[in-house]
Design an enzyme around this catalytic site. Structure first.
Site, short mmCIF file in Angstrom:
data_model
loop_
_atom_site.label_atom_id
_atom_site.label_comp_id
_atom_site.label_asym_id
_atom_site.label_seq_id
_atom_site.Cartn_x
_atom_site.Cartn_y
_atom_site.Cartn_z
N GLN A 1 0.82 -1.21 0.00
CA GLN A 1 0.00 0.00 0.00
C GLN A 1 0.85 1.26 0.00
OE1 GLN A 1 -3.42 -0.05 -0.54
NE2 GLN A 1 -2.69 -2.11 -0.99
N HIS B 1 2.00 2.87 -3.53
CA HIS B 1 1.07 3.63 -4.39
C HIS B 1 1.53 5.07 -4.57
CE1 HIS B 1 -2.41 1.21 -5.41
NE2 HIS B 1 -2.40 0.68 -4.20
N ASP C 1 -7.77 -5.65 -5.21
CA ASP C 1 -7.40 -4.67 -6.22
C ASP C 1 -7.58 -5.21 -7.63
OD1 ASP C 1 -6.74 -2.69 -4.44
OD2 ASP C 1 -4.59 -3.09 -4.45
#
Length: 428
Positions: free
Chosen positions: A254, A257, A356
């Site tokens: 995460q 990103h 995702d």
């Protein structure tokens, strides 16, 4: 870089902060872009694309033959992955579509709800740090499942004025109607108000930077939007049953990103938290996006140890994360107390990356605490639900006193008259 913090209830607010998506600084330039596009249409799009993307675009619409040919130009493994993801996303989102229904509220009083799709939808696909073909699948497919007739995509071109084959192929596989080579706030304005090339839509969805997010807020009301969204965020709620190797990969994935992505670990086990940090630092050295991860971890990552599971759950609900990973002894029991989260991932073997790309659930989700009042993008995001009603003679007699008394109490005597007139005819 990372230290363990003892989580106390009085300190909850210290660790719920993300980057402030403060649109004040960009409000004026974004409004100027919107006004210019409304006035000058394609010319404004051309000028902004030349200025921001360094591309001299003469035709914004990507020709159909170019889109169709893109399938042949991508890696066969990627093509298969896109089609497999499409199938899972379609299956999941079909289950979200409600049906028309009616009921007898009272004898002779029928009421219900019918389901109708929006007519035109615009999907914004960001460029910048990477290409995101998955974002096309996640925005186009639910709209298509809902029955939207026209689904357009806008995405910024490269300096040569092209869109990558991966993006075009994803749009083709998802079922987009048209694709346009324009990005930024100018793309949002074009979809909201139309230009010579780009039609006005009913709703604009999809992630973007602060200029895109601000533009969406400014055009809201003239068109619908899904919800404001900022950088990605993830909270992992764990106890001693969590595998620290896996949790470390969640924090890394995460954080890659965006430098402003937020990652939180809330553990009831200090040892598991310590082991997670050790694996995270070890794995970090092998990551291709190491610099982005390091910046994100240094700014918006907190490793918190709670005294008990109740404190951990209460903090989680206050944080209201976009992505929530739950790895506890009984994660379904923990789930019963979770009220605020965009998408939830249960158990050691369920990475956020699964949602995702592959589980079929949508990855367009509310951030910055938005899960307190918003849900993620779904097929229902593209539906309208008009209500219907029909009264029989018996039905209007059954509600006449209620309607007349309420209408007259509000001073709306013509409302009451419309009922009385019908009653007179029935009595005759």
């Amino acid at each position: 870089m990372l230290e363990i913090i003892d989580l106390k209830r009085e300190d909850f607010s210290k660790y719920t902060k993300r980057i402030e998506m403060n649109s004040t600084e960009v409000l004026q330039p974004v409004q100027e872009i919107i006004d210019n596009v409304k006035l000058n249409k394609d010319k404004a799009l051309h000028d902004y694309t030349l200025k921001f993307d360094k591309a001299d675009i003469q035709e914004f619409k990507v020709p159909t033959e170019v889109i169709e040919k893109s399938i042949e130009n991508i890696n066969p493994k990627l093509k298969q992955a896109l089609m497999d993801a499409r199938d899972n996303i379609s299956k999941f989102h079909k289950a979200q579509v409600p049906e028309d229904w009616t009921m007898d509220v009272k004898e002779g009083v029928m009421a219900g709800q019918i389901i109708r799709p929006l007519n035109k939808v615009g999907c914004y696909i960001p460029g910048g740090r990477a290409a995101y073909p998955s974002s096309i699948l996640m925005t186009v497919i639910p709209a298509k499942i809902a029955g939207v007739k026209e689904i357009i995509c806008c995405t910024p071109p490269d300096k040569d004025g092209n869109i990558s084959d991966e993006i075009l192929a994803a749009a083709y596989i998802a079922g987009a109607t048209d694709i346009y080579k324009v990005g930024g706030a100018q793309a949002i304005a074009a979809m909201a108000y139309s230009t010579e090339s780009i039609p006005k839509v009913d709703k604009i969805v999809g992630p973007g930077n602060i200029f895109v997010a601000t533009a969406k807020k400014l055009v809201y009301g003239d068109v619908d939007i899904e919800f404001p969204a900022g950088p990605s965020e993830m909270l992992a709620l764990i106890d001693e049953t969590a595998n620290p190797k896996y949790i470390a990969t969640e924090l890394l994935s995460q954080s890659e990103h965006d430098p402003n992505a937020a990652t939180i670990l809330v553990s009831t086990s200090r040892k598991t938290a310590e082991d997670t940090i050790s694996y995270l630092l070890k794995y970090l050295e092998t990551q291709k996006r190491k610099e982005i991860i390091e910046e994100s971890l240094s700014k918006y990552c907190h490793i918190l140890v709670a005294d008990n599971i109740d404190d951990a759950i209460d903090f989680t609900n206050e944080y209201a994360p976009e992505h929530l990973v739950i790895v506890t002894k009984d994660h379904f029991k923990t789930l019963e107390s979770i009220n605020n989260a965009g998408s939830i991932f249960l158990g050691n073997l369920t990475p956020v990356a699964g949602g995702d790309y592959g589980t079929g659930t949508n990855h367009v989700l509310p951030t910055s605490g938005g899960s307190r009042m918003y849900s993620g993008l779904s097929s229902e995001s593209f539906l309208k639900k008009p209500t219907i009603q029909e009264l029989t003679p018996e039905g209007i007699m059954n509600i006449k006193d209620m309607v007349i008394n309420l209408a007259e109490a509000e001073g709306l005597y013509a409302h009451a008259f419309s009922v009385k007139k019908r009653i007179e005819d029935i009595d005759e």
